[in-house]
Structure formats: structure tokens, C-alpha cells
Design an enzyme around this catalytic site. Structure first.
Site, mmCIF file in Angstrom:
data_model
loop_
_atom_site.group_PDB
_atom_site.id
_atom_site.type_symbol
_atom_site.label_atom_id
_atom_site.label_comp_id
_atom_site.label_asym_id
_atom_site.label_seq_id
_atom_site.Cartn_x
_atom_site.Cartn_y
_atom_site.Cartn_z
ATOM 1 N N ASP A 149 0.833 -1.216 0.000
ATOM 2 C CA ASP A 149 0.000 0.000 0.000
ATOM 3 C C ASP A 149 0.868 1.266 0.000
ATOM 4 O OD1 ASP A 149 -2.428 1.331 0.068
ATOM 5 O OD2 ASP A 149 -3.183 0.241 1.810
ATOM 6 N N GLU A 182 -0.952 1.879 -5.151
ATOM 7 C CA GLU A 182 -0.790 3.319 -4.874
ATOM 8 C C GLU A 182 -1.874 4.156 -5.564
ATOM 9 O OE1 GLU A 182 -0.327 4.304 -8.199
ATOM 10 O OE2 GLU A 182 1.027 5.855 -7.435
ATOM 11 N N TRP A 183 -2.987 3.475 -5.894
ATOM 12 C CA TRP A 183 -4.239 4.140 -6.281
ATOM 13 C C TRP A 183 -4.173 4.898 -7.609
ATOM 14 C CZ3 TRP A 183 -2.595 6.653 -1.255
ATOM 15 C CH2 TRP A 183 -2.651 5.725 -0.231
ATOM 16 N N GLY A 184 -3.123 4.645 -8.383
ATOM 17 C CA GLY A 184 -3.014 5.322 -9.672
ATOM 18 C C GLY A 184 -2.473 6.733 -9.564
ATOM 19 N N ASP A 185 -2.056 7.149 -8.363
ATOM 20 C CA ASP A 185 -1.605 8.536 -8.187
ATOM 21 C C ASP A 185 -0.376 8.872 -9.024
ATOM 22 O OD1 ASP A 185 -3.621 8.734 -6.388
ATOM 23 O OD2 ASP A 185 -2.361 9.143 -4.640
ATOM 24 N N ASN A 186 0.512 7.913 -9.187
ATOM 25 C CA ASN A 186 1.773 8.163 -9.898
ATOM 26 C C ASN A 186 1.853 7.341 -11.181
ATOM 27 O OD1 ASN A 186 3.390 9.844 -7.773
ATOM 28 N ND2 ASN A 186 2.420 8.173 -6.648
ATOM 29 N N ASP A 204 -10.108 3.746 -3.324
ATOM 30 C CA ASP A 204 -10.862 2.563 -2.898
ATOM 31 C C ASP A 204 -12.273 2.487 -3.470
ATOM 32 O OD1 ASP A 204 -8.617 2.158 -1.478
ATOM 33 O OD2 ASP A 204 -9.561 2.123 0.491
#
Ligand code: GLA
Length: 404
Positions: A149, A182-186, A204
Site C-alpha cells: 500500500d 498506490e491508487w493510480g496517483d503516480n 478505494d
């Protein structure tokens, strides 16, 4: 001089062996169960063992759900005297190795969770600065899958942080599927292929059709928000490296129709199929959906091509996914919560996947249309397809060439 040169070459070659993820894992999207969506950090040994038993007894393992993944909250609040993570002694009294052995004894694979920050999203100890020792610990416990995570990472560079854990797993020597979260942030789709086997593409999921739910500093997303959030990422998915649309909410207070549509869309997206419901109390209809082998086969198709939106017409989302042997999966989802009539003339549409240079050749061939929920043929592409779709329901078909 020569000796120095060859030593240098040797060092570069050896570091090359470490600087790789384990290949030949997740050649089709991983399938399994994860504790988070239903249980958050309220997990314990009895729950995990019961879940393992039910996955086997209910036929979920036979259908392909093989990874049993413990999400956040399994660890004790402090590392032990050797700096190693260990299971919360009250909730996991026999330790994580014994739990892994139990999971393996059932024919399942063992998945676990950590985080690139110093603490997890639930404020438990995590792996920052301890990557190598943690990877060794997980390998010793027999872990087969690590979800990693991105909370409490301050200004860490994402690619760098995930690469460090990849290298730590490699050095520990046990092939472990590495799930980047990492939620697609980077933009992990741009660098994830050499680092992990799947990467979350959004924040999420939450169990609603198309809502957003604010939690102060972050938001969770209904299934259609997740499906629509990232454009142009399908080209990054393929065998061994998948766009992960999050653990499923199938079975978590959706209607049967919504469960079917959600499941079909995750199959069309070639997303990992990770259950997020309480399998101990799953009802028969939901279980039928989740174990539908023909739908799962679309998700697990060996080409590993992610499907794409073809049309949105009359409130019906039409998606296509090229399959092996020149077959195609086609989904028609009713976006309204009332019945709509579908009429689709195969001969009037040019159905093409430009990215993969494939097309449905309805001009040259007739395709048999197989309904993947009714498990029978419902005609062929020579005539328009007519159906009534109930609210939020899906018609899911596979096209197979019959004759020129
Ligand atoms: C993040 C992840 C979730 C879950 C929780 C655990 O929010 O995106 O999937 O792992 O952390 O705390």
C-alpha cells in the site's frame, strides 16, 4: 585490468538477476479473496480459516479463486526484538507461518499486506526502511502474494519505493505476486510492468453503482466511477502485468443484476478477480455469478487483452473484448434502473480493436452468439440481437465464427 573489468561485469550481471520481478506469475489476472472490503482490520485466525474452508467447499477454489489475502490489520502494533513483523498475538495466536500452512493445506495460496510507508493506512507497522527483512519474513512464512500500500509515504518516489520492495522480494528468493497499491496517483501503468504483477488504478471501491463517498481527505468510488476514471490505460495490461480495478463488491448489498454487471465488467477489464464479500454467508445466486466459468474464462483468456467501451447508446454500455481463437466477448449493460429494450444490428456496426488490429468480421463471417449466463446459443449475427434488459442488468455473450 582484465580482472577488474570482469569483476565489474560479474557485479553488473548479478545485480541484473536481482533487479527483476519474478516472471511467469499472474499470466492471467490473479483470482482470490481479500479481507478488506467486508472486515477492514477486524480479522483473526478463526475468520481466515473459516474463509479458507468455505472457499474450498463452495467451489470457489475450483472456479479459480486461489489467493487468500489478509489485508491491513494482521500485524502486532510493534516489531519483535529482532525487528521483524509478527501477527497480532491475540488475534493470530498461532502466528502467521501456521496460518500460511493451514491455507496451503487447503490447496490455496497465502497473500499478505504491507505498506511502503512506515505505517499502514490503519496505523500498523509497515515496511519503510525494513523492506529486506520483511520480504525475508514473508518468504519464510510461505507468502505467495504481497499487496503493498501507499499510506504515510510523505515524499517517497513511488516507482523507487515499489522497486525497492520488488528487489527485496527477489533477494528473499520466493516467487511472490507483487500487487502495487498506490491508487493510480503516480501512473503505475507507465512503470509497473517491470516492478509488479498488478497495480491499482484508483482509490478505494465502495459498494454502490456510480456514487462517490467523501471521507475528508479521501474519496471512495462506486463501480462505474472506477471503470470510467482512467482513460487510455488498456494498452498497459497484459499477461503478468494487469490494471487492478480493486477488490470486488459483488455480494455486498447489490441486486443480483448489479452483481452480474459488476462481475462482467471486471471480467471485461481483465482486472484481477478478488472477492471482497463474506463468503461464509454468500447466497446461492451470488455464488452462481461468482463461479460462472464462462464469464471467468473471458477474464482469464490467455491473450490477456483488456476490453474497451465500444458504444454507449440508449443508456446501454456496450463493451468488447477480443479473445483467443478469434472469438469476442460482448457485454450490454443497462445503465438505467428500469428495463430497456436492446436492438443491436451486428451488420451495421464496424467492431474493431485498433490497438490490437482485430475486428469482428460480420461482413465475411456469421458468428454464433452464446449467452454466458444462460449457457446456450441465442442465435447468430446475421440477424439483429433483440432483448429486454432489466434495470442495471447485463446481457453477456461470446461470438464464435461459424462459417463464411
Ligand atoms: C488502502 C487500500 C485499501 C486497503 C486499506 C487498508 O485504503 O487502498 O485497499 O488496503 O488501505 O488500510
Amino acid at each position: 585490468m582484465n580482472r577488474i573489468f570482469f569483476t565489474l561485469v560479474l557485479i553488473v550481471m548479478m545485480s541484473g538477476t536481482y533487479a527483476q520481478k519474478f516472471e511467469n506469475l499472474a499470466l492471467t489476472p490473479p483470482m482470490g479473496w481479500n479481507s478488506w472490503n467486508t472486515f477492514a482490520t477486524n480479522i483473526n485466525e478463526a475468520l481466515i480459516k473459516e474463509t479458507a474452508d468455505v472457499i474450498v467447499e463452495s467451489g470457489l477454489l475450483d472456479a479459480g479463486y486461489e489467493y487468500l489475502v489478509l489485508d491491513d490489520g494482521w500485524m502486532a502494533m510493534k516489531r519483535d526484538e529482532n525487528g521483524r513483523l509478527y501477527g497480532d498475538p491475540e488475534r493470530f495466536p498461532n502466528g502467521m507461518k501456521a496460518l500460511g500452512d493451514y491455507i496451503h493445506s487447503k490447496g490455496l495460496k497465502f497473500g499478505i499486506y504491507s505498506c511502503a510507508g512506515a505505517e499502514t493506512c490503519g496505523d500498523y507497522p509497515a515496511s519503510r526502511g525494513n523492506e529486506y527483512i520483511d520480504a525475508r519474513t514473508f518468504a519464510e512464512w510461505g507468502v505467495d502474494y504481497l499487496k503493498y500500500d501507499w499510506c504515510n509515504t510523505a515524499k517517497l518516489n513511488a516507482e523507487g519505493a515499489y522497486t525497492t520492495m520488488r528487489d527485496a522480494i527477489r533477494a528473499a528468493g520466493r516467487p511472490i505476486v507483487f500487487s502495487i497499491c498506490e491508487w493510480g496517483d503516480n501512473k503505475p501503468w507507465e512503470w509497473g510492468k517491470n516492478v509488479g504483477h498488478l497495480w491499482r488504478v484508483t482509490g478505494d471501491i465502495v459498494n454502490c453503482w456510480d456514487c462517490e463517498l467523501g471521507h475528508g481527505s479521501w474519496t471512495s468510488w462506486g463501480i462505474w466511477k472506477i471503470i470510467n476514471m482512467r482513460k487510455g490505460i488498456r494498452k498497459y495490461a497484459g499477461p503478468g502485468h494487469w490494471n487492478d480495478y480493486d477488490m470486488m463488491e459483488v455480494g455486498n448489498d447489490f441486486t443480483d443484476a448489479e452483481n452480474r454487471s459488476h462481475f462482467v465488467m471486471w471480467s471485461m477489464l481483465a482486472s484481477p478477480l478478488i472477492l471482497g464479500n463474506d463468503v461464509r454467508s454468500v447466497d446461492e445466486e451470488t455464488l452462481n455469478t461468482l463461479t460462472n466459468k464462462e464469464v471467468i474464462a473471458v477474464n482469464q483468456d490467455k491473450l490477456g487483452i483488456q476490453g474497451f467501451r465500444f458504444l454507449n447508446e440508449n443508456n446501454i454500455e456496450i463493451w468488447l473484448k477480443p479473445l483467443a481463437n478469434d472469438e469476442w466477448a460482448v457485454s450490454f449493460v443497462n445503465m438505467k434502473d428500469k428495463p430497456v429494450n436492446l436492438e443491436f444490428d451486428w451488420l451495421k456496426h464496424e467492431m474493431k480493436d485498433d490497438l490490437n488490429n482485430r475486428s469482428v468480421e460480420t461482413g465475411n463471417y456469421t458468428y454464433e452468439i452464446r449467452d454466458l449466463f444462460k449457457h446456450e446459443s441465442i442465435g447468430n449475427t446475421a440477424k439483429p440481437l433483440k432483448a429486454t434488459l432489466e434495470g442495471h442488468d447485463v446481457l453477456f455473450v461470446k461470438l464464435t465464427k461459424t462459417h463464411p
